[in-house]
Scaffold this active site. Sequence first.
Site, short mmCIF file in Angstrom:
data_model
loop_
_atom_site.label_atom_id
_atom_site.label_comp_id
_atom_site.label_asym_id
_atom_site.label_seq_id
_atom_site.Cartn_x
_atom_site.Cartn_y
_atom_site.Cartn_z
N HIS A 165 -22.53 -20.17 12.72
CA HIS A 165 -22.43 -19.52 14.04
C HIS A 165 -21.13 -19.85 14.75
O HIS A 165 -20.62 -19.06 15.52
CB HIS A 165 -23.67 -19.84 14.87
CG HIS A 165 -24.84 -19.05 14.38
ND1 HIS A 165 -25.77 -19.57 13.52
CD2 HIS A 165 -25.15 -17.75 14.55
CE1 HIS A 165 -26.64 -18.62 13.21
NE2 HIS A 165 -26.29 -17.52 13.83
N ARG A 174 -26.51 -11.12 20.80
CA ARG A 174 -27.16 -12.39 20.44
C ARG A 174 -27.56 -13.10 21.74
O ARG A 174 -26.82 -13.95 22.25
CB ARG A 174 -26.20 -13.27 19.63
CG ARG A 174 -25.93 -12.74 18.22
CD ARG A 174 -25.03 -13.71 17.45
NE ARG A 174 -25.07 -13.52 16.02
CZ ARG A 174 -24.14 -12.84 15.32
NH1 ARG A 174 -23.11 -12.31 15.93
NH2 ARG A 174 -24.25 -12.73 14.02
N ARG A 204 -31.17 -8.62 20.86
CA ARG A 204 -32.00 -9.41 19.97
C ARG A 204 -32.63 -10.55 20.77
O ARG A 204 -31.94 -11.23 21.54
CB ARG A 204 -31.18 -9.99 18.83
CG ARG A 204 -32.07 -10.83 17.92
CD ARG A 204 -31.34 -11.43 16.80
NE ARG A 204 -30.37 -12.41 17.20
CZ ARG A 204 -29.52 -12.98 16.34
NH1 ARG A 204 -29.53 -12.61 15.09
NH2 ARG A 204 -28.67 -13.88 16.75
N GLU A 238 -33.93 -10.41 7.41
CA GLU A 238 -33.08 -11.58 7.16
C GLU A 238 -33.68 -12.51 6.13
O GLU A 238 -33.06 -13.48 5.72
CB GLU A 238 -32.89 -12.39 8.45
CG GLU A 238 -32.49 -11.59 9.64
CD GLU A 238 -32.14 -12.46 10.82
OE1 GLU A 238 -31.01 -12.94 10.87
OE2 GLU A 238 -33.01 -12.64 11.71
N ASP A 297 -28.13 -14.33 7.21
CA ASP A 297 -29.31 -15.10 6.84
C ASP A 297 -29.92 -14.62 5.54
O ASP A 297 -30.45 -15.42 4.77
CB ASP A 297 -30.36 -15.05 7.97
CG ASP A 297 -30.03 -16.06 9.05
OD1 ASP A 297 -29.71 -17.22 8.69
OD2 ASP A 297 -30.06 -15.71 10.24
N CYS A 302 -26.01 -5.77 10.51
CA CYS A 302 -25.35 -6.42 11.64
C CYS A 302 -24.84 -7.81 11.27
O CYS A 302 -24.34 -8.54 12.12
CB CYS A 302 -26.27 -6.50 12.85
SG CYS A 302 -27.72 -7.51 12.57
C1 PEP Z 1 -27.55 -12.40 10.40
O1 PEP Z 1 -28.28 -13.31 10.03
O2 PEP Z 1 -26.91 -11.67 9.61
C2 PEP Z 1 -27.38 -12.10 11.83
C3 PEP Z 1 -26.71 -11.06 12.23
O3 PEP Z 1 -27.91 -13.00 12.71
P1 PEP Z 1 -27.22 -14.41 13.05
O4 PEP Z 1 -25.88 -14.43 12.37
O5 PEP Z 1 -27.11 -14.52 14.52
O6 PEP Z 1 -28.18 -15.38 12.46
MG MG Z 2 -29.62 -14.21 11.47
#
Ligand code: PEP
Ligand code: MG
Length: 603
Positions: A221, A328, A370, A470, A494, A541
């Site tokens: 992240h 997010r 989300r 995910e 994920d 995404c």
């Molecule tokens: C993902 O997992 O691809 C996603 C977009 O969510 P995050 O990166 O916030 O876990």
């Molecule tokens: Mg994710």
Amino acid sequence: MTFAVHGLPVARGIAIGRAVLVVSSRIDVAHYFIKPEEIETEIDRVRTARNAVADELIKLQANVALMGPNDAPHELSALLEVHQMLLQDEALSTGVKHWISERLYNAEWALTTQLEIIARQFDEMEDAYLRERKADLEQVVERLLHRMKGTAAVLAPSPPRRKRAAAPLDDNDDHDDPTAGDGIDVPLVLIAHDLSPADMLQFKKSVFAGFVTDVGGRTSHTAIVARSMDIPAVVGARTASQLVRQDDWVIIDGDAGVVIVDPSPIILAEYGFKQRQGDLERGRLARLRHKPAVTLDGQRVELLANIEMPEDTLGAVKAGAVGVGLFRSEFLFMGRESSTRQTRLPDEEEQYQAYKRAVEGMQGMPVTIRTIDVGADKPLDSKSANKQEHLNPALGLRAIRWSLADPAMFLTQLRAILRAAAHGEIHLLIPMLAHASEIRQTLSLIDFARTELDNRGVVHGPVKLGAMIEIPAAALTLRIFLKHFDFLSIGTNDLIQYTLAIDRADESVAHLYDPAHPAVLRLVADTIAECRRQGKGVSVCGEMAGDVAFTRLLLGLGLRSFSMHPSRILAVKQEVLRADTGKLEAWAKAVLESDDPAATMAG
Ligand code: PEP
Ligand code: MG
């Protein structure tokens, strides 16, 4: 002497600037820039804390003197004396003043920065006794930081004055002298062992020209927030924060994942050239901003933005996004405890205002919000980050699991989103679902939130409901998901992590984190195909959506909706404009069936 450190490239381009080291101290400190008019106040905070600690040490010494030798050994008194000396040390106070007045660091940051510089000098000492005094210095600084808690006056991190573009350096000789810096009017690059996503938000106001961390994977992240800042970044550089010194000149090559420290004039000239080439390329891409994203064979493609804060909608609109595909929302919740002003989570009203701002910011285009996804490498605050009670946090209480474990918190968020939906088109997206029971609970809580609003007589609006795919289990049970949801959004970050059992934040297994793994591509392809068959919306995404190496493949698999950082939109649009989906379909099928998809894609 010039040397290079290698890591993982996460955000493209070249940055050249002076290193700002953010060291992790045992006490969690805020890092932000103060305004020039706050310099005196900030120095005063350190002075007041120093006087208070001096008094504290005197009192301790007096107590020790009253005790007998059995209760308080002689060494204790000597140690307190050493602490007094360290507290009054010139190098500490002069250095702290320098970082505050010349670099506009807040007092805590200045203290930990100077601590790191002196600590390194201690490390290099021959004499073991003197080397051990480093621990004493750390204790003294910790006492100071404790004293300063709650006395910060600045309300929001503020960027320093405008930086000028990196100029070719003709003088590399002042590297050893942090006090010989040339003010804050130079580009700065951030070097840290690790940065939490909440820290990154603090630095998001374009203060830095680039950044490097020792840890982190390509889709951690922290890397994601870095990408959204659109500055060159390298993560997983292992020992960078130990090798680079405060104020060193550093080149960050975000394309190659290389950090060059103390570069020679020849290397600087070469990278200066690359940097200018990059600027020219950006200029060329900027011309595509108002061009609709339509392929050569007339297929319209939706390019959406991923955002972290409502204010990011400005950049999204500027980049030509036709909506937000992923807000997010957890970034509204994170890092609030480290601020001295707010200690609670955002309540319904605060969240409602934030979501409404995002909707208004998109000027009538849809916004996909989300629900909160904290846990794993996105701790709510540093306290939960430090808790070691969960062995596998990525497999633990995260995202929807967290929300369902705290229905009151979840309902507050749902009510806020439903209220904001009265102001524009909102799509409500649920992260990390795997079980039918989680789907049922989530849907009934959404209904309950509506009923609560009705009972209160509060206006709310309709939302489209979406689920993130995910977890492989979700991708393998699409039928269940499509019964309940209007659209699906594939979170490849994920999905890759859970399909390949690779921690996305762990640089030591980053080489195995493979978006082109046949298993990953199969799950992505099947999700797109099933949604299309059932006439449901589907988008990607995760970071894959913003990676031009995958644009043609995803188009060939039938994807028509991509959500990514605004900074990636124009480059992906360029790929879309050059693509012919009719021709790509057969090719994508061949890639999917290949044992080595990456090679087939390249060949
Ligand atoms: C993902 O997992 O691809 C996603 C977009 O969510 P995050 O990166 O916030 O876990
Ligand atoms: Mg994710």
